[in-house]
Motif scaffolding. Structure first.
Motif, PDB file in Angstrom:
ATOM      1  N   PHE A  37     -54.289 -61.010   1.752  1.00 42.41           N
ATOM      2  CA  PHE A  37     -54.240 -61.261   0.308  1.00 42.41           C
ATOM      3  C   PHE A  37     -54.121 -59.986  -0.516  1.00 42.41           C
ATOM      4  N   LEU A  38     -54.109 -58.832   0.180  1.00 39.49           N
ATOM      5  CA  LEU A  38     -53.772 -57.594  -0.538  1.00 39.49           C
ATOM      6  C   LEU A  38     -52.307 -57.640  -0.984  1.00 39.49           C
ATOM      7  N   ARG A  39     -51.551 -58.550  -0.349  1.00 34.76           N
ATOM      8  CA  ARG A  39     -50.113 -58.680  -0.711  1.00 34.76           C
ATOM      9  C   ARG A  39     -49.832 -60.003  -1.426  1.00 34.76           C
ATOM     10  N   ASP A  40     -50.868 -60.669  -1.929  1.00 38.54           N
ATOM     11  CA  ASP A  40     -50.690 -61.955  -2.605  1.00 38.54           C
ATOM     12  C   ASP A  40     -49.810 -61.776  -3.857  1.00 38.54           C
ATOM     13  N   PRO A  41     -48.988 -62.790  -4.182  1.00 32.66           N
ATOM     14  CA  PRO A  41     -48.128 -62.654  -5.373  1.00 32.66           C
ATOM     15  C   PRO A  41     -48.905 -62.568  -6.692  1.00 32.66           C
ATOM     16  N   HIS A  42     -50.134 -63.079  -6.740  1.00 28.03           N
ATOM     17  CA  HIS A  42     -50.859 -63.078  -8.009  1.00 28.03           C
ATOM     18  C   HIS A  42     -51.792 -61.863  -8.101  1.00 28.03           C
ATOM     19  N   ARG A  81     -54.996 -60.356  -5.629  1.00 28.22           N
ATOM     20  CA  ARG A  81     -55.019 -59.014  -5.010  1.00 28.22           C
ATOM     21  C   ARG A  81     -56.296 -58.267  -5.422  1.00 28.22           C
ATOM     22  N   TYR A  82     -56.659 -58.420  -6.688  1.00 27.32           N
ATOM     23  CA  TYR A  82     -57.893 -57.823  -7.210  1.00 27.32           C
ATOM     24  C   TYR A  82     -59.112 -58.344  -6.425  1.00 27.32           C
ATOM     25  N   LEU A 115     -54.231 -48.135  -0.064  1.00 30.53           N
ATOM     26  CA  LEU A 115     -53.290 -47.123  -0.574  1.00 30.53           C
ATOM     27  C   LEU A 115     -52.021 -47.775  -1.106  1.00 30.53           C
ATOM     28  N   SER A 116     -51.586 -48.850  -0.439  1.00 34.71           N
ATOM     29  CA  SER A 116     -50.371 -49.523  -0.931  1.00 34.71           C
ATOM     30  C   SER A 116     -50.629 -50.154  -2.300  1.00 34.71           C
ATOM     31  N   LEU A 117     -51.841 -50.658  -2.519  1.00 31.77           N
ATOM     32  CA  LEU A 117     -52.150 -51.252  -3.823  1.00 31.77           C
ATOM     33  C   LEU A 117     -52.321 -50.200  -4.915  1.00 31.77           C
ATOM     34  N   LEU A 118     -52.593 -48.971  -4.522  1.00 33.83           N
ATOM     35  CA  LEU A 118     -52.668 -47.904  -5.521  1.00 33.83           C
ATOM     36  C   LEU A 118     -51.301 -47.632  -6.157  1.00 33.83           C
ATOM     37  N   ASP A 119     -50.242 -48.205  -5.543  1.00 35.24           N
ATOM     38  CA  ASP A 119     -48.883 -48.092  -6.121  1.00 35.24           C
ATOM     39  C   ASP A 119     -48.569 -49.235  -7.082  1.00 35.24           C
ATOM     40  N   ASP A 120     -49.535 -50.151  -7.283  1.00 35.82           N
ATOM     41  CA  ASP A 120     -49.264 -51.345  -8.103  1.00 35.82           C
ATOM     42  C   ASP A 120     -49.285 -50.972  -9.593  1.00 35.82           C
ATOM     43  N   GLU A 170     -47.523 -51.794 -12.054  1.00 36.32           N
ATOM     44  CA  GLU A 170     -47.322 -52.871 -13.037  1.00 36.32           C
ATOM     45  C   GLU A 170     -48.649 -53.524 -13.431  1.00 36.32           C
ATOM     46  N   ASN A 171     -49.655 -53.378 -12.563  1.00 36.44           N
ATOM     47  CA  ASN A 171     -50.953 -54.045 -12.792  1.00 36.44           C
ATOM     48  C   ASN A 171     -52.092 -53.023 -12.683  1.00 36.44           C
ATOM     49  N   PRO A 172     -52.286 -52.236 -13.741  1.00 40.11           N
ATOM     50  CA  PRO A 172     -53.270 -51.148 -13.678  1.00 40.11           C
ATOM     51  C   PRO A 172     -54.670 -51.606 -13.255  1.00 40.11           C
ATOM     52  N   ARG A 173     -55.032 -52.829 -13.618  1.00 41.00           N
ATOM     53  CA  ARG A 173     -56.383 -53.284 -13.289  1.00 41.00           C
ATOM     54  C   ARG A 173     -56.538 -53.464 -11.774  1.00 41.00           C
ATOM     55  N   VAL A 174     -55.476 -53.916 -11.127  1.00 37.94           N
ATOM     56  CA  VAL A 174     -55.491 -54.045  -9.650  1.00 37.94           C
ATOM     57  C   VAL A 174     -55.497 -52.663  -9.027  1.00 37.94           C
ATOM     58  N   GLN A 175     -54.657 -51.785  -9.577  1.00 41.06           N
ATOM     59  CA  GLN A 175     -54.564 -50.397  -9.111  1.00 41.06           C
ATOM     60  C   GLN A 175     -55.950 -49.740  -9.149  1.00 41.06           C
ATOM     61  N   ALA A 176     -56.640 -49.901 -10.281  1.00 36.91           N
ATOM     62  CA  ALA A 176     -57.969 -49.301 -10.442  1.00 36.91           C
ATOM     63  C   ALA A 176     -58.972 -49.893  -9.456  1.00 36.91           C
ATOM     64  N   HIS A 177     -58.874 -51.209  -9.228  1.00 40.41           N
ATOM     65  CA  HIS A 177     -59.843 -51.854  -8.333  1.00 40.41           C
ATOM     66  C   HIS A 177     -59.615 -51.452  -6.875  1.00 40.41           C
ATOM     67  N   ALA A 178     -58.371 -51.160  -6.526  1.00 42.10           N
ATOM     68  CA  ALA A 178     -58.087 -50.635  -5.177  1.00 42.10           C
ATOM     69  C   ALA A 178     -58.765 -49.275  -5.025  1.00 42.10           C
ATOM     70  N   GLY A 179     -58.717 -48.472  -6.106  1.00 40.99           N
ATOM     71  CA  GLY A 179     -59.406 -47.174  -6.089  1.00 40.99           C
ATOM     72  C   GLY A 179     -60.910 -47.346  -5.957  1.00 40.99           C
ATOM     73  N   ALA A 180     -61.453 -48.367  -6.631  1.00 40.92           N
ATOM     74  CA  ALA A 180     -62.896 -48.628  -6.557  1.00 40.92           C
ATOM     75  C   ALA A 180     -63.300 -49.061  -5.151  1.00 40.92           C
TER      76      ALA A 180
END
Length: 1105
Positions: free
Chosen positions: A408-413, A417-418, A448-453, A455-465
């Motif tokens: 689900f790290l690659r889920d369309p929504h 992903r968050y 790390l792949s989600l850190l490239d997201d 388009e969705n900064p909130r997901v990007q930030a949560h991957a960092g968290a």
């Protein structure tokens, strides 16, 4: 008088004004009136039927508030006749024809007076009130019946010390009021009265009161059910919640019926959410406070409840801007999904994984494959929620759980992903370090792949968290494998997001990336040095320039990041930037300004300064005059507190910044908890300064001690008390430089208060810290630091804690025989046992400190508590009791030497028995005792030492003796054997043979303390050219060199220690014959050869330094 009364009526009208100026003026006028005049006018206005309803209600509220704070002062000042008139007037007021709202407020006035007129011995100084209660309860008028019950609800202690004689009458009154023929309001109020009465009774009396009122419970629950059905009054449901928290066992006979009612409401969409939330709280609270009862009697309801909770977690709103918003608001705690998620977490923690996990796992596949993103999101959040409570059971199926989550790290929504990031982050914490070791190769690339997201900064930030959680507990050798990949990604994002901040003002991801870099640095330590030069300019730029109010959090997190990087890479690398960075960190405090109280940077600065202190050491002292101000201000921050009645609590109950303690009887203690964590953190930093700077902190030691000692009683926050306790020995250490008189003065200030709080501290975690602090203070101060009175108090503390230790152990035995006993209860009992054992270990630390410092002088005092420690040695006691019991007598032998003889009949049989105990912990303690007996107890114990030798041989030669669980006990046994051979061999007849056996057991690799004795004796024998060790024609030299190389290889000995130097000298002597040395080297492994070379290099470097 009439004119005064008219003026006062006008004043009441002004107090009700919506115009702020008018109201404030009226409040000032009212506050300046004499107390007696206030009472007279307020009472007259309550009685005045011509006055407006609002004004009469206001008069009742003001009178009740006045009586809450000043009743006794006022009452004592007026003559007896006036006192009687006052009490009569108050009772008359409630008998008038008035509105229900006003009557309720008059009842509160009466309750306040009744509460004040019960003295400390329980004597009721207003006997008329009891007669009045029974008259009202038996009155044909429902309003008076209800009033009596209201007063009793507010003051369940109203019968004082006459309660026992009135108990049957009380019960009769309450039962009659609950009768189906009674007025509905009376029935409701009767339930509230019974609830208040049950809740009022302490644990001592609960059993008899529970039994006495048990037959009233069914009717109480029926009436509660009726109010739920009617959806018109939530008070009884809230009362039921309070009872689940405080007296769940009273509810046991009606447990199924309670669940039945609650499930009916929770599973229905016909009820408003607020009702569904309350019934859910009843079921969850029961699961937390009486888990065994629920597991045994309500299991079928839990089976049905969990899918409904999961369903509620899907109650989410669509929000198009959710994933791109730069400002994230906290969750609304009244939202269905938030309440449901919290409830699932609490159910798991309360009932345990055996009950909860199977039902959640059954529901997950359908939710995870659901087309609606909300179901997938809820399923992943459920996995996050149950990890802590289902830890044991979930750990066994982590592979199965993770195979689902990773996809689900690659889920369309984006919100799914968050949620996948959230689950990974939570499991990284809950199952560390197993999780990190098992899943690093999937988790790190996935995050790390989600850190490239982008388009969705909130997901990007949560991957960092999530990466922060993962790296915090990830073994260093694993994380460093991925360091290049992680840092390349984080640097790229840092630079791009920094640009985005400048251009658009977005900071959400930048704040997170800075925190993630800090966490990675913290774990990878010196390996992080490669990225230092590339990162530091950008981070320094942020600290220097992020000065606007909206960037305070970013600056704070960057300050944290820079200080953690400095700690990671070490002083040598960081020192070039340290001065400049400290100047930046102090800029707000050196340029005349101070940060506002609510500035988030303060907590980051305070912890960063402590890290800088660790890095700079003595060099940090120059900054103390600037940093101590803000740190002390935060550490000494006073909490906001208030006394509130129930209505006032309801007004601010949802405010997360406040916590409430219900003191019963309409009284609530409120404390503003916001800022308390910062206070605790500042106290911890003061501990750090004292520990790191020692005498360099001496100038501040007195000021800090004067703050820390009172904070031992800061009951609003455990962390503050813990830090205060921890600071004391370090502050004493700092003060040593000022001479013995100064030190003694400081200890005289600390000691009485420390001993006092050890006796009164309610929390086990803080108790252990206080006991540890006392032990360390005694060690720091040395012999005779306790006066006769203080020693008496310390012995009382030891006595109190050991008596309680045995009592709690007995209670746990009884709990195993209770009807609700099951595996879940056993887990709870095991946790309690662990806590008890830890506290016992701290008590033993105190006796250790007293034996260490006072030697045999402590024996007469020890005699007073010795029976407790003898009891710990009993073979029927649990393993930990026997282990710590033996440790106490080990100390007695070690530090009292031959003076230990009077206790020999106690410790000798224990050592002889426990050296062969099944438990490695007990064996280790006994082995250590045998060693110190040989080393310190003297010739009088030579025969005992000879008896011990064959027992040690048996333990050491056991086929499993070198297994990981046994190795420390075995090495202690080898050390004990060593000490007997060296110090007390007079009763041994075959010494050479025993030395040969001993030599066959070498090398040892685990216990540095014992290695010093064992290898020291080896050096003695070699230096004495002992033939058994050297062998015929020195044939054992290869083995000797191998043993020495292995000692350096396993780092069980410091190369530069006295014994390490002797061993290296022996190897050098062998080197003088190259041929022999070559033969020795050929037997060594590559690691052993390297260890010898490293040892030579270390000695050479030390020589040139």
């Amino acid at each position: 008088m009439a004119a005064d009364q008219a003026q006062f009526q006008q004043l009441l009208v002004s107090l009700l004004s919506t115009d702020n100026d008018v109201r404030q003026q009226a409040e000032e006028t009212y506050n300046n009136l004499p107390r007696e005049l206030k009472v007279t006018h307020l009472l007259a206005n309550i009685h005045n039927g011509q006055q407006s309803e609002e004004a009469r209600q206001m008069a009742a509220v003001l009178l009740r508030r006045l009586f809450t704070t000043e009743f006794m002062e006022f009452y004592k000042e007026i003559p007896a006749e006036s006192q009687n008139q006052l009490l009569q007037q108050i009772l008359l007021a409630v008998q008038q024809e008035v509105t229900p709202q006003l009557r309720r407020k008059i009842c509160e006035v009466i309750a306040e007076v009744a509460r004040n007129l019960i003295d400390e011995d329980g004597n009721n100084q207003w006997p008329d009130i009891l007669q009045f209660l029974f008259q009202c309860a038996n009155s044909p008028t429902p309003q008076l019946q209800e009033s009596a019950l209201r007063i009793f609800t507010s003051v369940p202690s109203i019968f004082g010390n006459q309660e026992t004689q009135y108990i049957d009458l009380i019960k009769q009154m309450l039962a009659k009021s609950m009768d189906p023929t009674s007025d509905p309001e009376v029935r409701v109020q009767a339930v509230r009265a019974i609830g208040a009465f049950i809740l009022f009774h302490d644990k001592e009396k609960e059993v008899s009161i529970y039994k006495h009122f048990a037959d009233m419970l069914p009717r109480m629950i029926v009436i509660t059910g009726e109010t739920i059905e009617a959806q018109d009054d939530q008070n009884l449901l809230k009362l039921l919640i309070e009872m689940t928290e405080n007296c769940p066992k009273f509810l046991r006979p009606q447990l199924e019926f309670i669940f039945e009612i609650c499930m009916k409401v929770f599973s229905s969409q016909d009820f408003e959410d607020s009702w569904r939330h309350l019934v859910l709280e009843v079921m969850v609270s029961l699961s937390e406070n009486a888990p065994a009862m629920v597991r045994k009697r309500a299991d079928k309801y839990i089976v049905a409840l969990i899918p409904l909770v999961l369903q509620m977690m899907t109650d989410l709103e669509e929000d198009e801007d959710w994933s791109t918003t730069d400002v994230v608001d906290d969750d609304d705690h009244s939202d269905n999904n938030v309440i449901a998620e919290s409830s699932l977490d609490r159910l798991a923690c309360g009932l345990g994984g055996k009950v909860v996990l199977p039902h959640v796992m059954n529901a997950l596949p359908a939710m995870l494959s659901h087309a609606d993103w909300k179901h997938r999101f809820a399923a992943l959040m459920a996995i996050s929620a149950i990890g802590e409570g289902c830890h044991k059971q979930m750990e066994a199926i982590l592979d199965e759980v993770m195979s689902g989550v990773l996809n689900f790290l690659r889920d369309p929504h984006p919100r799914v992903r968050y949620a996948a990031c959230n689950a990974i982050g939570q499991m990284s914490t809950d199952f560390a370090p197993t999780f990190e070791k098992k899943f690093h190769s999937q988790v790190i690339p996935g995050l790390l792949s989600l850190l490239d997201d982008v388009e969705n900064p909130r997901v990007q930030a949560h991957a960092g968290a999530a990466l922060v959680n993962f790296s915090e507990d990830c073994p260093k050798n694993i994380l460093t494998r991925y360091l290049d990949g992680i840092m390349t990604k984080l640097e790229t994002i840092l630079n791009s997001k920094f640009k985005e901040l400048v251009e658009k003002g977005n900071k959400l991801v930048l704040e997170q990336v800075v925190t993630t870099i800090a966490s990675v640095a913290d774990t990878c330590e010196a390996e992080f040095v490669a990225y230092y030069d590339r990162l530091m300019p950008c981070l320094k730029f942020i600290i220097q320039n992020a000065n606007s109010e909206d960037l305070r959090m970013l600056r704070g997190k960057t300050i944290e990041c820079v200080s953690l990087i400095g700690l990671a890479v070490g002083r040598d690398k960081f020192i070039g930037d340290a001065g400049e960075i400290m100047d930046m960190l102090l800029v707000n405090h050196t340029e005349g300004g101070e940060l506002p109280d609510d500035d988030p940077q303060t907590s980051y600065l305070i912890t960063a300064w402590a890290r800088m202190c660790k890095i700079l050491g003595k060099q940090f002292e120059q900054y103390l005059p600037v940093v101590m101000g803000p740190v002390m201000r935060t550490a000494t921050m006073k909490p906001e507190v208030a006394m509130l009645d129930n209505d006032e609590v309801e007004d601010i109950e949802g405010d997360v910044d406040w916590s409430f303690i219900n003191l019963g009887e309409q009284q609530n203690f409120a404390i503003r908890t916001a800022g308390m964590d910062d206070k605790a953190s500042a106290c911890e930093m003061l501990v750090c300064y004292a520990r790191e700077l020692k005498e360099g902190f001496a100038e501040y030691a007195e000021e800090v001690v004067r703050q820390m000692v009172p904070m031992l009683k800061f009951y609003f926050h455990d962390g503050v008390r813990t830090a205060a306790a921890e600071s004391l020995p370090y502050l004493l250490d700092c003060a040593k430089i000022k001479g013995p008189q100064y030190l003694e003065g400081m200890w005289l200030y600390i000691c009485p208060e420390l001993l006092k709080v050890i006796n009164t501290e309610p929390e086990a975690d803080v108790q252990s810290e206080l006991l540890k602090s006392l032990a360390m203070c005694i060690e720091t101060l040395g012999p005779n630091c306790l006066s006769e009175e203080a020693m008496k108090q310390v012995l009382e503390i030891i006595n109190k804690y050991l008596v309680e230790h045995f009592e709690r152990a007995d209670k746990r035995l009884l709990a195993r025989n209770e009807e609700d006993y099951d595996d879940g209860v056993e887990e709870e009992l095991a946790e309690q046992d662990d806590t008890d054992v830890y506290i016992l270990s701290k008590i033993v630390d105190i006796t250790h400190a007293l034996f260490l410092t006072n030697k045999a002088q402590f024996l007469p005092a020890f005699e007073q508590v010795a029976p407790h420690f003898v009891k710990l040695l009993d073979p029927s006691r649990p393993v930990a009791d026997r282990q710590w019991g033996v440790c106490v007598f080990d100390d007695l032998i070690e530090f009292c030497g031959p003076a230990c003889a009077p206790y020999s009949q106690i410790f000798t049989p224990a050592l002889l028995q426990y050296i062969s105990d099944k438990s490695p912990e007990v064996r280790q303690a006994a082995a250590y005792g045998c060693g110190v007996l040989g080393q310190f107890a003297g010739e009088q114990f030579a025969v005992t030492c000879a008896q011990i030798i064959p027992l040690l041989v048996q333990v050491i030669n056991d086929p499993k003796s070198r297994e990981i669980d046994n190795i420390n006990a075995t090495e202690n046994a080898i050390s004990a054997y060593t000490k007997i051979l060296k110090f007390n061999p007079s009763a041994l007849t075959n010494l050479d043979e025993l030395i040969g056996v001993w030599f066959s057991w070498l090398p040892i690799s685990e216990d540095p303390e014992e290695a010093t004795h064992i290898y020291g004796y080896l050096c003695d024998l070699i230096e004495a050219n002992h033939q058994v060790i050297l062998g015929a024609n020195n044939c054992n030299l290869p083995r000797i060199v191998s043993i020495i190389a292995e000692a350096f290889c396993t780092k069980v000995l410091e190369v530069q220690s006295a014994t390490g130097t002797r061993m290296l000298t022996i190897v050098k002597q062998v080197e003088s014959n190259p041929e022999v040395m070559q033969a020795c080297i050929s037997t060594l492994s590559p690691e052993q050869q390297q260890a010898l070379q490293d040892a030579y290099r270390e000695v050479a470097t030390a020589g040139t330094a």
